[in-house]
Write a protein that holds these residues in place. Structure first.
Motif, PDB file in Angstrom:
ATOM      1  N   ARG A   1      13.311   4.316  -9.579  1.00 31.88           N
ATOM      2  CA  ARG A   1      11.939   4.431 -10.094  1.00 31.88           C
ATOM      3  C   ARG A   1      11.222   5.315  -9.110  1.00 31.88           C
ATOM      4  O   ARG A   1      10.923   4.896  -8.000  1.00 31.88           O
ATOM      5  CB  ARG A   1      11.283   3.055 -10.215  1.00 31.88           C
ATOM      6  CG  ARG A   1      11.642   2.387 -11.524  1.00 31.88           C
ATOM      7  CD  ARG A   1      11.835   0.928 -11.418  1.00 31.88           C
ATOM      8  NE  ARG A   1      12.956   0.536 -10.581  1.00 31.88           N
ATOM      9  CZ  ARG A   1      13.099  -0.675 -10.097  1.00 31.88           C
ATOM     10  NH1 ARG A   1      12.203  -1.594 -10.328  1.00 31.88           N
ATOM     11  NH2 ARG A   1      14.147  -0.978  -9.352  1.00 31.88           N
ATOM     12  N   THR A   2      11.023   6.544  -9.512  1.00 33.62           N
ATOM     13  CA  THR A   2      10.501   7.526  -8.563  1.00 33.62           C
ATOM     14  C   THR A   2       8.977   7.425  -8.451  1.00 33.62           C
ATOM     15  O   THR A   2       8.353   6.565  -9.064  1.00 33.62           O
ATOM     16  CB  THR A   2      10.924   8.942  -8.979  1.00 33.62           C
ATOM     17  OG1 THR A   2      10.467   9.160 -10.300  1.00 33.62           O
ATOM     18  CG2 THR A   2      12.426   9.125  -8.904  1.00 33.62           C
ATOM     19  N   GLY A   3       8.411   8.334  -7.693  1.00 34.08           N
ATOM     20  CA  GLY A   3       6.987   8.271  -7.378  1.00 34.08           C
ATOM     21  C   GLY A   3       6.094   8.375  -8.594  1.00 34.08           C
ATOM     22  O   GLY A   3       5.094   7.644  -8.710  1.00 34.08           O
TER      23      GLY A   3
ATOM     24  N   PRO B   1       1.867  -4.735   5.223  1.00 33.01           N
ATOM     25  CA  PRO B   1       2.178  -4.745   6.656  1.00 33.01           C
ATOM     26  C   PRO B   1       1.993  -3.395   7.343  1.00 33.01           C
ATOM     27  O   PRO B   1       1.816  -3.343   8.553  1.00 33.01           O
ATOM     28  CB  PRO B   1       3.653  -5.164   6.694  1.00 33.01           C
ATOM     29  CG  PRO B   1       4.199  -4.870   5.346  1.00 33.01           C
ATOM     30  CD  PRO B   1       3.061  -4.933   4.391  1.00 33.01           C
ATOM     31  N   ASN B   2       2.021  -2.307   6.561  1.00 27.22           N
ATOM     32  CA  ASN B   2       1.906  -0.965   7.165  1.00 27.22           C
ATOM     33  C   ASN B   2       0.458  -0.658   7.512  1.00 27.22           C
ATOM     34  O   ASN B   2      -0.414  -0.856   6.676  1.00 27.22           O
ATOM     35  CB  ASN B   2       2.303   0.107   6.153  1.00 27.22           C
ATOM     36  CG  ASN B   2       3.794   0.178   5.984  1.00 27.22           C
ATOM     37  OD1 ASN B   2       4.464  -0.801   6.283  1.00 27.22           O
ATOM     38  ND2 ASN B   2       4.292   1.297   5.522  1.00 27.22           N
TER      39      ASN B   2
ATOM     40  N   LYS C   1       6.621  21.749  -4.601  1.00 22.70           N
ATOM     41  CA  LYS C   1       6.789  20.508  -3.830  1.00 22.70           C
ATOM     42  C   LYS C   1       5.745  20.448  -2.698  1.00 22.70           C
ATOM     43  O   LYS C   1       5.178  19.396  -2.420  1.00 22.70           O
ATOM     44  CB  LYS C   1       8.215  20.461  -3.270  1.00 22.70           C
ATOM     45  CG  LYS C   1       8.496  19.306  -2.365  1.00 22.70           C
ATOM     46  CD  LYS C   1       9.467  18.333  -2.953  1.00 22.70           C
ATOM     47  CE  LYS C   1       9.590  17.122  -2.033  1.00 22.70           C
ATOM     48  NZ  LYS C   1      10.158  15.982  -2.680  1.00 22.70           N
TER      49      LYS C   1
ATOM     50  N   ILE D   1       8.388   0.092  -7.941  1.00 19.35           N
ATOM     51  CA  ILE D   1       9.766  -0.391  -7.745  1.00 19.35           C
ATOM     52  C   ILE D   1       9.820  -1.922  -7.753  1.00 19.35           C
ATOM     53  O   ILE D   1      10.890  -2.513  -7.863  1.00 19.35           O
ATOM     54  CB  ILE D   1      10.354   0.191  -6.434  1.00 19.35           C
ATOM     55  CG1 ILE D   1      10.462   1.721  -6.541  1.00 19.35           C
ATOM     56  CG2 ILE D   1      11.724  -0.391  -6.115  1.00 19.35           C
ATOM     57  CD1 ILE D   1      11.142   2.410  -5.379  1.00 19.35           C
TER      58      ILE D   1
ATOM     59  N   ALA E   1       0.849  -1.197   0.000  1.00 17.47           N
ATOM     60  CA  ALA E   1       0.000   0.000   0.000  1.00 17.47           C
ATOM     61  C   ALA E   1       0.878   1.238   0.000  1.00 17.47           C
ATOM     62  O   ALA E   1       0.655   2.197   0.727  1.00 17.47           O
ATOM     63  CB  ALA E   1      -0.929  -0.010   1.211  1.00 17.47           C
ATOM     64  N   GLY E   2       1.918   1.179  -0.831  1.00 23.94           N
ATOM     65  CA  GLY E   2       2.748   2.374  -1.048  1.00 23.94           C
ATOM     66  C   GLY E   2       2.142   3.156  -2.203  1.00 23.94           C
ATOM     67  O   GLY E   2       0.944   3.016  -2.496  1.00 23.94           O
ATOM     68  N   ILE E   3       2.979   3.943  -2.867  1.00 24.69           N
ATOM     69  CA  ILE E   3       2.436   4.775  -3.946  1.00 24.69           C
ATOM     70  C   ILE E   3       1.767   3.894  -5.000  1.00 24.69           C
ATOM     71  O   ILE E   3       0.604   4.104  -5.349  1.00 24.69           O
ATOM     72  CB  ILE E   3       3.542   5.664  -4.570  1.00 24.69           C
ATOM     73  CG1 ILE E   3       4.018   6.685  -3.520  1.00 24.69           C
ATOM     74  CG2 ILE E   3       3.046   6.354  -5.848  1.00 24.69           C
ATOM     75  CD1 ILE E   3       5.058   7.679  -3.986  1.00 24.69           C
ATOM     76  N   SER E   4       2.456   2.860  -5.496  1.00 24.49           N
ATOM     77  CA  SER E   4       1.861   2.108  -6.600  1.00 24.49           C
ATOM     78  C   SER E   4       0.702   1.223  -6.149  1.00 24.49           C
ATOM     79  O   SER E   4      -0.322   1.176  -6.839  1.00 24.49           O
ATOM     80  CB  SER E   4       2.923   1.329  -7.381  1.00 24.49           C
ATOM     81  OG  SER E   4       3.732   0.593  -6.541  1.00 24.49           O
TER      82      SER E   4
ATOM     83  N   VAL F   1       3.322 -10.620   2.759  1.00 25.93           N
ATOM     84  CA  VAL F   1       3.318 -11.817   1.935  1.00 25.93           C
ATOM     85  C   VAL F   1       4.674 -12.484   2.023  1.00 25.93           C
ATOM     86  O   VAL F   1       5.709 -11.799   2.116  1.00 25.93           O
ATOM     87  CB  VAL F   1       2.974 -11.412   0.488  1.00 25.93           C
ATOM     88  CG1 VAL F   1       3.311 -12.514  -0.487  1.00 25.93           C
ATOM     89  CG2 VAL F   1       1.512 -11.065   0.410  1.00 25.93           C
TER      90      VAL F   1
END
Ligand SMILES: Cc1cc2nc3c(=O)[nH]c(=O)nc-3n(C[C@H](O)[C@H](O)[C@H](O)COP(=O)(O)OP(=O)(O)OC[C@H]3O[C@@H](n4cnc5c(N)ncnc54)[C@H](O)[C@@H]3O)c2cc1C
Lengths: 485, 46
Positions: free
Chosen positions: A372-374, A35-36, A463, A346, A9-12, A78
């Motif tokens: 591989r940025t956001g 896990p977050n 930003k 990523i 559940a990060g950016i991607s 996982v």
């Protein structure tokens, strides 16, 4: 009815989950396994790490949002993949171990029709002896807890400097193959500005240490960019900024060991050196998570799914650096062996390095891994979600949405200091991210005009605006989907 | 510290009015680059 399971559940992962939920009706199940408990807007960790933002400003809890939006959420990590199922479970599944307080340690087989692996990188601190955030006076800003620690360390150092003590600060990469130089670049400039704000700048010697061959490489082989009416190379721009801020640099350095206030590194000419410091922030190497995969007879098929990170539709044929082409880069992020598995962000294995590979005479590879940025993480996640949505709606595989990093732009708005009137930003955009030397032979593989740099207060505002816009979007507030990735 | 940015350049970089217009320009430019799309490379080079 289809069940789409998203790992991470990060950016991607979050982008994929939110688009899938919005565009698919509720007969289809969208489940996130991560896990977050919180979503974090990682780019703003830079400001947490200098104490100009609180970590609670960059995060929010995922469970209530997912509940409200009808997205299933399992707070678990996982461990293994069974893309053919096994003799107990017919459908493909992943094995996840819960980390939430109520279910800690329990495992579950989570079946799926489509699987999106958006687990990003493992922050591989172990790859550098003694590099462990918060110990040996070395810190990280890769997560909000790390950034909080870094801020505590920096505050303590500033207090010492206010007493008249001098300090040595080292910021950069903590491994010979580390990536994410952009984050360290932002942090060093923010720390420098914070020291000026605290009126202790004259007490500090600040040094950039990096595995880059030249400044401004950023794991992207540097770039030629338009800067006002000039055309300059990124190393010239970064050199100008560092010199102007009184920051020294050490390049081609593969940090391999950290002791209390001492970083050991090997240089590209094979020398083994050390640098001492009172405060360091070193980005660790990124690696895959070490997942295992098995076929339905329980044979190990990890090689079919992973090459460190996940194998996707890239051309992984080993070839010399000079022979790689932009076409080697993936476009749909689909695993070639299991067509219902995708890996955006990523999590996918890059086909090769973007920066020129370099070795020391001792055989140590010292060069940045591809970043591989956001922005590409979000774009690739959305296109994966769109292909899955089309496949479900058309009842046959559809891969119309394509996005190679060789035909995609990215904006890197690097903070160079916080403050509505005193802040600054180095805004760099590149098109394409992976240089296309055939298409743009005279401009180092990139399109000038779309690859440009700007320095100034506006960059800080931009930003900050992106911070609020992306948190708004991530919270799935009204019309969130109108904000592009 | 080596002065690499001239006084005038620094003034332009930090002047809120000039930078406000830069902000609008940058936002649009970034949006155009992102919204400008992405796609395949393999088809283009066929
Ligand atoms: C300090 C810093 C500053 C940055 N600044 C910028 C910036 O200004 N602009 C920019 O474009 N990019 C920036 N980046 C890069 C950007 O943050 C990454 O590109 C982006 O986070 C990648 O997204 P991702 O979803 O692929 O991976 P991540 O964001 O790392 O997400 C991975 C997810 O997978 C989960 N996960 C991990 N293991 C498992 C498992 N076993 N099972 C299930 N889930 C798992 C994690 O908990 C996490 O939720 C920065 C990075 C850092 C570290």
């Amino acid at each position: 009815m289809s069940k789409i399971v998203i790992l991470g559940a990060g950016i991607s992962g979050h982008v994929a989950a939110s688009h899938l939920r919005r565009k698919l009706d509720k007969t289809h199940e969208v489940v996130v396994v991560s896990p977050n408990s919180n979503y974090q807007w990682i780019p703003s960790n830079i400001w947490v790490g200098i104490g100009r933002m609180k970590s609670k400003e960059i995060l929010f809890p995922l469970a209530p949002l997912y509940k409200k939006k009808g997205i299933g959420f399992k707070q678990a990590k996982v461990t293994s993949f069974y893309p053919e199922g096994d003799n107990e479970t017919e459908k493909p599944f992943v094995v996840a171990e819960y980390v939430s307080t109520e279910k800690r340690g329990e495992t579950e087989r989570i079946t799926y029709d489509y699987l999106i692996n958006a687990t990003g990188p493992k922050l591989n601190f172990e790859a550098t002896e003694g590099l462990n955030p918060g110990t040996n006076k070395a810190y990280s800003v890769c997560t909000y807890t790390h950034a909080d620690h870094a801020n505590e360390g920096l505050r303590a150092l500033i207090a010492e400097m206010k007493k008249g003590n001098e300090a040595k600060i080292v910021i950069g990469t903590g491994h010979a193959k580390a990536t994410c130089q952009g984050a360290a670049f932002e942090y060093i400039l923010n720390v420098e500005q914070e020291l000026r704000r605290q009126k202790v700048r004259d007490k500090a010697k600040i040094t950039w240490i990096s595995n880059e061959y030249e400044l401004g490489d950023f794991g992207m082989d540097g770039m030629l960019l338009s800067y006002g009416s000039n055309i300059m190379k990124s190393h010239e721009m970064v050199e100008m900024v560092f010199e102007d801020r009184g920051i020294d640099w050490i390049l081609g350095a593969g940090v391999n060991k950290i002791e209390d206030g001492l970083a050991h590194y090997e240089t590209l000419n094979g020398e083994h050196k050390t640098i001492d410091y009172d405060f360091a922030m070193l980005i660790p190497s990124f690696s895959g998570h070490g997942f295992k995969a098995f076929d339905k007879n329980n044979n190990d098929i990890t090689d079919k799914l992973f090459k460190g990170f996940m194998i996707v539709d890239a051309d992984y044929t080993p070839k010399p650096y000079e022979d790689w082409t932009v076409q080697d880069w993936p476009e749909t992020y689909q695993n070639p062996s299991y067509k219902n598995i995708f890996a955006p962000g990523i999590a996918f294995a890059p086909p090769h390095s973007i920066s020129k590979p370099r070795k020391s005479p001792n055989g140590t590879e010292i060069f940045p891994s591809p970043p591989r940025t956001g922005m590409p993480s979000g774009i690739t996640a959305k296109l994966v979600a769109d292909n899955i949505i089309d496949s479900i709606k058309n009842k046959k595989e559809s891969l119309h949405h394509k996005g190679s990093m060789g035909n995609m732009g990215a904006a890197c708005i690097a903070s160079a200091g916080f403050g509505m009137t005193k802040g600054s930003g180095v805004s760099i955009t590149t098109f394409p991210i992976v240089p296309d030397y055939k298409k743009y032979p005279d401009t180092m593989g990139r399109k000038l005009g779309k690859t440009f740099g700007e320095i100034g207060l506006a960059g800080h505002w931009l930003k900050l605006m992106l911070h609020y816009a992306f948190i708004y979007k991530a919270k799935m507030k009204p019309f969130w989907y109108l904000i592009p990735e | 510290m080596t002065k690499r940015i001239s006084k005038f350049k620094r003034f332009v970089m930090m002047n809120p009015i000039i930078q406000f217009f830069k902000f609008i320009f940058l936002s649009l430019k970034v949006l155009l680059i992102v919204a400008g799309g992405h796609g395949s490379t393999r088809e283009v080079h066929k």
